[in-house]
Design an enzyme around this catalytic site. Structure first.
Site, short mmCIF file in Angstrom:
data_model
loop_
_atom_site.label_atom_id
_atom_site.label_comp_id
_atom_site.label_asym_id
_atom_site.label_seq_id
_atom_site.Cartn_x
_atom_site.Cartn_y
_atom_site.Cartn_z
N GLU A 257 -0.01 97.12 73.00
CA GLU A 257 -1.41 97.18 72.57
C GLU A 257 -2.33 96.99 73.76
OE1 GLU A 257 -4.66 94.79 69.79
OE2 GLU A 257 -2.51 94.39 69.57
N LYS A 389 10.85 82.96 58.00
CA LYS A 389 10.40 84.35 58.14
C LYS A 389 9.63 84.86 56.92
CE LYS A 389 14.40 85.14 61.08
NZ LYS A 389 15.70 85.76 61.26
N ASP A 465 12.96 85.09 68.29
CA ASP A 465 13.16 85.95 67.12
C ASP A 465 11.81 86.49 66.68
OD1 ASP A 465 13.74 87.14 64.72
OD2 ASP A 465 15.08 85.56 64.02
N HIS A 563 -11.99 98.53 73.45
CA HIS A 563 -10.79 99.26 73.01
C HIS A 563 -10.88 100.74 73.34
CE1 HIS A 563 -8.04 96.58 70.73
NE2 HIS A 563 -9.11 95.77 70.71
#
Length: 578
Positions: A257, A389, A465, A563
């Protein structure tokens, strides 16, 4: 023909006679099928005639002795006890006469040698008849069957083609499982090449842009990734220096990004110019919550009261802590749903993230509880009360992993010159966006601008993770004008950052290098767990920088402009692809 002759040499005689009536050596594949069928229905081996057994009796170990076995044993028995009595008698006289025991005469020296020799014989040869019973034991049909299966396995392993093209064809046809290539070939890179080609043929599409060479596939075998066909390239940028607790850190961020690293870097600059940030670790405890079921809710409550009784905690801790020298049980929290009981274990796990460690400890406790609660039915080692998670209120309130709070005071000059905004406008934006807006959206732990951006980028760079970004990104960002409105106080509170510096992806070369850059590579031997705790504080400090910069950009109306400048490429992608 040569292969068939070699195989025939290991087969019993009756198989050769049967094979000669029905098969020929010119059909190896049909021969191997017959071999595997023969192993399953093979009759017991015919016994030899009694006369042949006398002629071919196996030699005995006692045949090497010059005297019969019973006579030899008797001699050494007598020698051992006689010499022992002689030496004890002489040593008793020495003690009475105050003579040093280490002063030996010739007879005593000879007796000591005889004692040692007779002891060695009795230790090694007295049970020789017992040992002979196993040495001369005839081969059983089970042993013979095992030998044939072993030889059959060696034959099949030897038939694995050496040509990669033929192996690819067998993988495509399903004759060779793709997951078994590493174990069959013994070469992880070659296995990845063959699997990659087979996947392309099965899918009918190429993966030319996916790199294959230049990666250590042995390092991920059995730990990080199964059935690899390549690896994905991710750029790693550096934000910093981040001045945190009076120490400088260069923060690695793996992301695709645009603007993310640049924005975080600007936040680090503002924090550095204002004197740095302060971070405090509130709690360090990984959790696992199994679900168990009883025949009634009454029995479930009995176990709940037993587990929550302080008098039983020490016993449960001893059972739990046996799983690892780093695992230390901290607390047990229970929740009931009917006759089902959810038990949330919390423990410290050293420098490891600790999911496997805490799971082993939980299993030990469950096995222990079966003695007093035999009617307990363990439904699952994880009952989602952990909660791993997934966004959950229990993690948001109670915490999981490392609970951290980080704060900084940004001076008014830095807010205007570096962040290009004002203190009142950014404080108002934080209240209406991060607090009110998130509440209207029904957010759960999402009272922030983009904490997940920074957490994910650092997680990927350091081998964490990535899926645990969900709860690790729980964050509430607070901003307040202080010193009569001139300066800005900003803080982030993150109750469940789940990180480790050993195990999993942290051992890979690239991720290990990023951990080394932060000074938290591997386990801290002097203070176990301190590396993982430091990594959690760095994550929170980077989130603080990212929140500060993004909120300033939105407040100043620069978000879209930034951006469009940094997150859009003017290159012609079609020409690059061609």
């Amino acid at each position: 023909m040569v292969k068939c002759q070699r195989i025939n040499r290991i087969l019993p005689l009756h198989y050769k006679e049967t094979n000669s009536r029905h098969h020929r050596c010119s059909a190896p594949s049909h021969f191997l099928l017959s071999l595997s069928m023969d192993v399953r229905r093979r009759p017991p081996r015919p016994s030899q005639p009694q006369s042949d057994l006398h002629q071919t009796s196996s030699p005995k170990a006692s045949d090497a002795l010059p005297l019969p076995l019973y006579l030899t044993n008797g001699i050494f028995f007598t020698l051992f006890f006689s010499v022992a009595y002689f030496l004890l008698h002489r040593w008793r006289d020495k003690i009475r006469n105050s003579t040093p025991l280490h002063v030996l005469s010739l007879s005593e020296l000879f007796g000591l040698v005889c004692l040692i020799a007779s002891f060695i014989y009795l230790l090694g040869f007295f049970g020789i008849d017992f040992v002979q019973s196993f040495i001369s034991k005839p081969e059983t049909d089970e042993d013979h069957q095992r030998f044939i299966l072993h030889e059959d396995r060696k034959i099949h392993c030897g038939l694995l083609p050496q040509d990669d093209e033929e192996i690819v064809e067998r993988v495509v046809s399903g004759e060779i499982p793709s997951y078994s290539l590493e174990s069959k070939l013994g070469d992880c890179l070659r296995a990845a090449k063959i699997r990659r080609e087979a996947v392309q043929r099965l899918a009918g599409r190429g993966v030319e842009g996916l790199p294959l060479e230049g990666f250590d596939y042995d390092s991920i075998l059995g730990q990080c990734c199964e059935m690899p066909v390549g690896y994905v390239q991710l750029p790693v940028g550096i934000a910093g220096p981040l001045l945190l607790n009076r120490c400088d850190y260069s923060v690695p961020m793996a992301t695709t990004e645009g603007c993310l690293v640049a924005s975080t870097n600007r936040g680090c600059k503002a924090i550095y110019a204002s004197g740095g940030a302060t971070c405090v670790l509130l709690r360090d405890a990984m959790t696992r919550a199994p679900v168990v079921r009883f025949s009634s809710a009454k029995r479930a409550t009995d176990l709940k009261f037993f587990l929550e009784d302080p008098l039983n905690f020490d016993t449960l801790s001893v059972v739990f802590n046996k799983s690892s020298r780093f695992a230390r049980l901290q607390s047990i929290q229970c929740a009931i749903a009917g006759k089902n009981l959810y038990i949330r274990f919390s423990c410290s796990t050293g420098d490891a993230m600790g999911m496997n460690m805490v799971s082993k400890g939980v299993q030990n406790v469950l096995d222990f509880l079966q003695n007093d609660f035999p009617d307990m039915d363990v439904i699952g080692i994880s009952g989602n009360y952990c909660s791993d998670k997934k966004p959950s209120a229990v993690n948001w309130i109670e915490g999981r992993g490392k609970s951290v709070v980080c704060e900084a005071v940004i001076t008014g000059d830095v807010v205007s010159k570096v962040l290009k905004t004002t203190v009142p406008s950014i404080v108002e934006l934080n209240m209406l966006k991060n607090l009110t807006g998130s509440a209207i959206a029904g957010a759960l732990g999402g009272f922030n601008a983009h904490a997940a951006n920074i957490v994910s980028a650092i997680f990927i760079a350091t081998g964490q993770d990535p899926a645990q970004n969900i709860e690790s990104s729980h964050c509430i960002t607070m901003m307040e004008a202080i010193n009569d409105g001139r300066d800005l106080h900003i803080s982030v509170t993150m109750p469940s950052i789940e990180v480790g510096t050993v195990g999993g992806g942290t051992q890979l070369a690239s991720q290990s290098a990023c951990l080394n850059l932060l000074g938290v590579k591997g386990a801290n031997k002097e203070s176990p767990g301190s590396n993982a705790r430091l990594l959690a504080t760095i994550v929170a400090g980077a989130v603080l920088a990212g929140e500060l910069s993004l909120m300033s950009a939105i407040s100043a109306g620069q978000l879209v402009k930034s951006h469009m400048k940094y997150n859009r490429s003017s290159r012609d992608i079609t020409k690059i692809g061609s």
